[in-house]
Motif scaffolding. Structure first.
Motif, mmCIF file in Angstrom:
data_model
loop_
_atom_site.group_PDB
_atom_site.id
_atom_site.type_symbol
_atom_site.label_atom_id
_atom_site.label_comp_id
_atom_site.label_asym_id
_atom_site.label_seq_id
_atom_site.Cartn_x
_atom_site.Cartn_y
_atom_site.Cartn_z
ATOM 1 N N TYR A 33 0.904 -1.022 0.228
ATOM 2 C CA TYR A 33 0.145 0.183 0.150
ATOM 3 C C TYR A 33 1.067 1.360 -0.593
ATOM 4 O O TYR A 33 0.532 1.974 -0.886
ATOM 5 C CB TYR A 33 -1.326 -0.183 1.420
ATOM 6 C CG TYR A 33 -0.276 0.415 2.295
ATOM 7 C CD1 TYR A 33 0.068 1.563 2.673
ATOM 8 C CD2 TYR A 33 -0.314 -0.405 3.390
ATOM 9 C CE1 TYR A 33 -0.179 1.865 3.576
ATOM 10 C CE2 TYR A 33 0.276 0.065 4.583
ATOM 11 C CZ TYR A 33 0.843 1.318 4.830
ATOM 12 O OH TYR A 33 1.421 1.227 6.719
ATOM 13 N N SER A 36 2.171 2.068 -3.232
ATOM 14 C CA SER A 36 1.103 2.508 -4.280
ATOM 15 C C SER A 36 1.168 4.132 -4.246
ATOM 16 O O SER A 36 1.030 4.728 -5.508
ATOM 17 C CB SER A 36 0.245 2.211 -3.898
ATOM 18 O OG SER A 36 -0.345 0.291 -3.471
ATOM 19 N N PHE A 37 1.692 5.270 -3.044
ATOM 20 C CA PHE A 37 1.618 6.596 -3.054
ATOM 21 C C PHE A 37 2.635 6.672 -3.152
ATOM 22 O O PHE A 37 3.610 8.247 -2.704
ATOM 23 C CB PHE A 37 1.149 6.353 -1.211
ATOM 24 C CG PHE A 37 -0.397 6.319 -0.984
ATOM 25 C CD1 PHE A 37 -0.678 7.211 -1.634
ATOM 26 C CD2 PHE A 37 -0.736 5.218 -0.748
ATOM 27 C CE1 PHE A 37 -2.805 7.365 -0.632
ATOM 28 C CE2 PHE A 37 -2.027 5.114 -0.217
ATOM 29 C CZ PHE A 37 -2.825 6.097 -0.764
ATOM 30 N N TRP A 47 -3.195 11.698 4.400
ATOM 31 C CA TRP A 47 -4.255 10.440 4.919
ATOM 32 C C TRP A 47 -3.743 9.741 6.800
ATOM 33 O O TRP A 47 -4.841 9.796 7.319
ATOM 34 C CB TRP A 47 -4.060 9.346 3.825
ATOM 35 C CG TRP A 47 -4.320 8.039 4.279
ATOM 36 C CD1 TRP A 47 -3.651 7.032 4.857
ATOM 37 C CD2 TRP A 47 -5.847 7.934 4.274
ATOM 38 N NE1 TRP A 47 -4.497 5.913 5.577
ATOM 39 C CE2 TRP A 47 -5.345 6.144 5.315
ATOM 40 C CE3 TRP A 47 -6.819 8.235 4.553
ATOM 41 C CZ2 TRP A 47 -7.148 5.547 5.631
ATOM 42 C CZ3 TRP A 47 -8.245 7.734 5.136
ATOM 43 C CH2 TRP A 47 -8.168 6.864 5.281
ATOM 44 N N PHE A 160 -12.236 5.334 1.215
ATOM 45 C CA PHE A 160 -11.487 5.962 0.259
ATOM 46 C C PHE A 160 -10.287 5.357 0.171
ATOM 47 O O PHE A 160 -9.494 5.158 -1.135
ATOM 48 C CB PHE A 160 -10.954 8.189 1.126
ATOM 49 C CG PHE A 160 -9.976 8.197 0.876
ATOM 50 C CD1 PHE A 160 -10.105 9.277 -0.271
ATOM 51 C CD2 PHE A 160 -8.961 7.832 1.108
ATOM 52 C CE1 PHE A 160 -9.208 9.724 -0.853
ATOM 53 C CE2 PHE A 160 -8.033 8.868 1.449
ATOM 54 C CZ PHE A 160 -8.187 9.902 -0.375
ATOM 55 N N PHE A 161 -9.670 4.817 0.549
ATOM 56 C CA PHE A 161 -8.283 4.435 0.821
ATOM 57 C C PHE A 161 -8.456 2.921 0.698
ATOM 58 O O PHE A 161 -7.495 2.852 -0.538
ATOM 59 C CB PHE A 161 -8.161 3.791 2.672
ATOM 60 C CG PHE A 161 -6.015 3.944 2.601
ATOM 61 C CD1 PHE A 161 -5.404 4.756 2.518
ATOM 62 C CD2 PHE A 161 -6.726 1.817 3.238
ATOM 63 C CE1 PHE A 161 -4.260 4.700 2.496
ATOM 64 C CE2 PHE A 161 -4.832 2.434 3.379
ATOM 65 C CZ PHE A 161 -3.064 3.007 2.996
ATOM 66 N N LYS A 163 -10.859 2.763 -1.911
ATOM 67 C CA LYS A 163 -10.887 2.992 -3.703
ATOM 68 C C LYS A 163 -9.418 2.566 -3.591
ATOM 69 O O LYS A 163 -8.787 2.575 -5.075
ATOM 70 C CB LYS A 163 -11.418 3.892 -3.608
ATOM 71 C CG LYS A 163 -13.185 3.272 -3.150
ATOM 72 C CD LYS A 163 -13.853 2.270 -4.206
ATOM 73 C CE LYS A 163 -15.623 2.094 -3.802
ATOM 74 N NZ LYS A 163 -16.131 1.187 -4.333
ATOM 75 N N ILE A 164 -8.763 3.338 -3.487
ATOM 76 C CA ILE A 164 -7.463 4.216 -4.070
ATOM 77 C C ILE A 164 -6.273 2.852 -4.279
ATOM 78 O O ILE A 164 -6.213 2.620 -5.739
ATOM 79 C CB ILE A 164 -6.286 5.519 -3.638
ATOM 80 C CG1 ILE A 164 -7.196 6.654 -3.310
ATOM 81 C CG2 ILE A 164 -5.322 5.222 -3.793
ATOM 82 C CD1 ILE A 164 -6.721 8.094 -2.567
ATOM 83 N N ALA A 167 -7.981 0.654 -7.064
ATOM 84 C CA ALA A 167 -8.429 1.357 -8.858
ATOM 85 C C ALA A 167 -7.088 1.243 -8.925
ATOM 86 O O ALA A 167 -6.374 1.319 -10.464
ATOM 87 C CB ALA A 167 -8.149 3.112 -8.510
ATOM 88 N N VAL A 168 -4.934 1.066 -7.945
ATOM 89 C CA VAL A 168 -4.143 1.383 -8.325
ATOM 90 C C VAL A 168 -3.539 -0.044 -8.446
ATOM 91 O O VAL A 168 -2.143 -0.832 -9.065
ATOM 92 C CB VAL A 168 -3.395 2.498 -8.303
ATOM 93 C CG1 VAL A 168 -3.422 3.543 -8.340
ATOM 94 C CG2 VAL A 168 -2.672 1.729 -6.661
#
Length: 189
Positions: A33, A36-37, A47, A160-161, A163-164, A167-168
């Motif tokens: 995770y 991903s950021f 976040w 929110f978290f 979904k991000i 999506a990636v």
């Protein structure tokens, strides 16, 4: 591991390096995770601050109930395992699996069942939450306005978290999958 190319730990510099170092100190490795950021480490940092503020007024059990209910409904494996593992330590693995399967009324007190259902409804379609549902939390279970907001914020934040990450294409880490084999088996069936 991801649909987007992430910055490898040995290639990281500046804020990405600092983020990776912080994650490794906390987890013992750099979770997917966080990778991903890697193109927006400031988003993960913000976040984290937002989540800390959402979590602050909630007791741990209530936060984990709302968070796990949302993650499990959305079928986000990593968040379900992470928060399901914490919740399982509090209430038991079989009970956490029952919540994921929608059988929370069999294992939880009525107020916690109502909280789980409210969080799940937020994950399903927050626009469909009704005044009657909120009033039930207030009148039947004694939750005040702030407590209702806190549960809604915890569930929406998890949405929110996840979904991000979905999506990636962020996938759960092997240590997370191996941490509680009974929970993993129960959630992944």
């Amino acid at each position: 591991m991801s649909y987007i190319k992430t910055i490898a730990a040995d290639q990281a510099s500046g804020a990405v390096h600092d983020m990776y170092q912080h994650q490794e100190e906390h987890w013992g490795y750099v979770p997917n995770y966080a990778k991903s950021f890697s193109h927006r480490p400031e988003v993960l940092a913000r976040w984290g601050r937002l989540l800390a503020e959402i979590r602050r007024p909630l007791d741990d059990r209530r936060f984990e109930l709302a968070t796990f209910a949302a993650a499990a409904y959305l079928k986000h494996t990593a968040c379900s395992l992470a928060h399901g593992g914490i919740l399982a330590d509090m209430i038991g693995t079989d009970e956490a699996v029952a919540i994921a399967e929608g059988r929370e009324a069999e294992v939880l007190p009525a107020v916690d069942t109502a909280i789980v259902r409210f969080a799940r409804d937020i994950a399903r379609d927050a626009g469909e939450v009704s005044a009657a549902q909120v009033d039930e939390l207030r009148s039947e279970y004694g939750l005040d306005e702030g407590e209702i907001f806190d549960i809604a914020a915890a569930a929406a934040a998890r949405c929110f978290f996840t979904k991000i990450l979905d999506a990636v294409g962020s996938k759960p880490d092997d240590p997370l999958l191996a941490a509680n084999s009974e929970l993993t088996k129960g959630l992944l069936r």
